[in-house]
Design a protein around this motif. Structure first.
Motif, short mmCIF file in Angstrom:
data_model
loop_
_atom_site.label_atom_id
_atom_site.label_comp_id
_atom_site.label_asym_id
_atom_site.label_seq_id
_atom_site.Cartn_x
_atom_site.Cartn_y
_atom_site.Cartn_z
N ALA A 126 0.83 -1.21 0.00
CA ALA A 126 0.00 0.00 0.00
C ALA A 126 0.87 1.26 0.00
O ALA A 126 0.48 2.27 -0.60
CB ALA A 126 -0.92 0.00 1.22
N ILE A 127 2.05 1.18 0.64
CA ILE A 127 2.92 2.35 0.71
C ILE A 127 3.79 2.44 -0.54
O ILE A 127 3.89 3.50 -1.17
CB ILE A 127 3.81 2.29 1.97
N TYR A 128 4.46 1.33 -0.86
CA TYR A 128 5.53 1.40 -1.87
C TYR A 128 5.08 1.00 -3.26
O TYR A 128 5.74 1.37 -4.23
CB TYR A 128 6.70 0.51 -1.44
N GLU A 129 4.00 0.23 -3.39
CA GLU A 129 3.52 -0.17 -4.72
C GLU A 129 2.03 0.11 -4.79
O GLU A 129 1.22 -0.82 -4.72
CB GLU A 129 3.78 -1.67 -4.97
N PRO A 130 1.64 1.40 -4.88
CA PRO A 130 0.20 1.72 -4.79
C PRO A 130 -0.64 1.13 -5.91
O PRO A 130 -1.82 0.82 -5.69
CB PRO A 130 0.19 3.25 -4.82
N ARG A 131 -0.06 0.98 -7.10
CA ARG A 131 -0.88 0.45 -8.20
C ARG A 131 -1.16 -1.03 -8.01
O ARG A 131 -2.24 -1.51 -8.31
CB ARG A 131 -0.18 0.69 -9.54
N SER B 125 10.82 1.48 -3.75
CA SER B 125 9.59 1.51 -4.53
C SER B 125 9.88 1.55 -6.02
O SER B 125 10.74 2.28 -6.47
CB SER B 125 8.77 2.73 -4.14
N ILE B 126 9.14 0.74 -6.79
CA ILE B 126 9.26 0.76 -8.25
C ILE B 126 8.16 1.62 -8.85
O ILE B 126 8.38 2.38 -9.78
CB ILE B 126 9.20 -0.68 -8.82
N GLN B 127 6.97 1.53 -8.27
CA GLN B 127 5.82 2.27 -8.80
C GLN B 127 5.74 3.68 -8.26
O GLN B 127 4.91 4.46 -8.70
CB GLN B 127 4.52 1.52 -8.46
N GLY B 128 6.61 4.02 -7.33
CA GLY B 128 6.54 5.34 -6.72
C GLY B 128 5.87 5.24 -5.36
O GLY B 128 4.82 4.64 -5.23
N ILE B 129 6.50 5.85 -4.34
CA ILE B 129 5.95 5.78 -2.98
C ILE B 129 4.63 6.57 -2.95
O ILE B 129 4.49 7.59 -3.62
CB ILE B 129 6.95 6.36 -1.97
#
Lengths: 166, 190
Positions: A126-131, B125-129
């Motif tokens: 939820a924090i680092y990979e929101p998609r 993070s890869i997708q952005g924090i």
């Protein structure tokens, strides 16, 4: 009755043997006092080096503070687990609400879809990979809707094709 | 608590050593030994048998020998980050000295402490924090405020204000025409 122990003296070169008896009873009544108390106190002072004022230099004060610290550490080991779980739950809940879902429904959908991610990992996503987290929430919502949950105006997410396999 | 009293650190490498070229972190190796005492025998044997090979295979490490009478033998490793490591090799045989030298050669100068976590990354993070704007509609970048909130899941929970309720009741009464503020002829500016 006196305890007697035989012992032998040998001269390696001449191979001469001298056999005699040693009286051990009196010796065995003496008790050794144990190690120097300095070392035990040193162990505690090493744990107290960062304390304020006399607590790091005076024995009785340091002992009390260090005992308290160790007791708190023992209790905190269990508390840390409880608090971390609570924190992860809060984070998952926050993430779910952004996507129009509730934590309980989300977790239920995840479990019934046989996704083995635990709360720690879901919070990290939820924090680092929101998609990725959004896609998991959509999947869970779709699964729960198909299972018949109609709570709180759950809206079917677009882009999730299950073909009734979930 | 003892774990805070004892220093600890995260896993790290010195300036991402090894991502590009690996650079040996050991700068200087000093062997202090006694020429006659028995406790230095291992170091003396190491110097006779293994030291030349070590220096030839590691041209970047400077080796110093310090023969000092009646002193215990020591290995001192000095590293590129200015840390020094002192190893007492009293009564160690030459195989043990070889192993300690190898240990000094392969470690970085970072102090050996308890690792808080077994992994570390500069790019978690890869997708952005997540930020508060990650999941918001991008049209809010060009929105003119004040604007009505149109979030999907909040629309259902939206409660109208008392003023709006009264106006709604008023509109539903017949024979009543609601005049919007500023639309009467006398109010319209010419």
């Amino acid at each position: 009755m006196d305890i007697m122990q035989p012992f032998s003296l040998t001269d390696g070169k001449n191979k001469c043997w001298l056999l005699a008896m040693v009286f051990l009873t009196a010796c065995r009544f003496t008790r050794s006092r144990g190690p120097d108390p300095f070392w035990r106190r040193q162990m505690y002072f090493r744990m107290a080096w960062r304390y304020y004022g006399r607590s790091r230099n005076c024995w009785v004060l340091a002992l009390r503070r260090v005992h308290k610290a160790l007791k708190k550490a023992t209790l905190a080991r269990q508390l840390k687990k409880i608090q971390m779980r609570k924190l992860w739950g809060q984070r998952i809940n926050a993430g779910c609400y952004e996507h129009g879902c509730e934590k309980d429904i989300f977790l239920e959908g995840i479990a019934q879809s046989n996704i083995g991610l635990n709360k720690q990992m879901l919070a990290q996503l939820a924090i680092y990979e929101p998609r990725t987290f959004k896609s998991l929430v959509d999947l869970a919502k779709k699964q729960q809707l198909e299972a018949g949950i109609t709570q709180n105006g759950l809206v079917a997410p677009s882009g999730v094709i299950t073909r009734g396999m979930l | 608590m003892a774990s805070r009293a004892i220093p600890s650190d995260f896993v790290k490498s010195v300036l991402q050593n090894g991502v590009g070229r690996h650079i040996c972190q050991l700068q200087r190796l000093t062997l202090k030994f006694c020429k006659e005492s028995g406790t230095s025998r291992g170091v003396r044997d190491f110097i006779e048998n293994h030291l030349i090979d070590f220096t030839r295979s590691n041209p970047g490490i400077v080796v110093y020998l310090k023969p000092r009478r009646h002193r215990t033998p020591y290995l001192v490793g000095e590293y590129l980050n200015t840390e020094s490591v002192y190893l007492n090799v009293h009564k160690n045989d030459q195989e043990e000295v070889c192993k300690w030298v190898e240990h000094l050669r392969t470690r970085s100068g970072e102090p050996i402490v308890r690792l808080r976590k077994k992994w570390f990354t500069n790019n978690p993070s890869i997708q952005g924090i997540w930020t508060p704007f990650t999941n918001k509609d991008t049209r809010w970048n060009i929105a003119q405020f004040p604007e009505l909130v149109e979030d999907e899941h909040k629309a259902a929970e939206y409660e109208s204000s008392a003023t709006e309720d009264i106006l709604e009741m008023f509109r539903q009464m017949k024979n009543v025409e609601v005049i919007e503020e500023g639309t009467l002829e006398k109010d319209v500016p010419k």
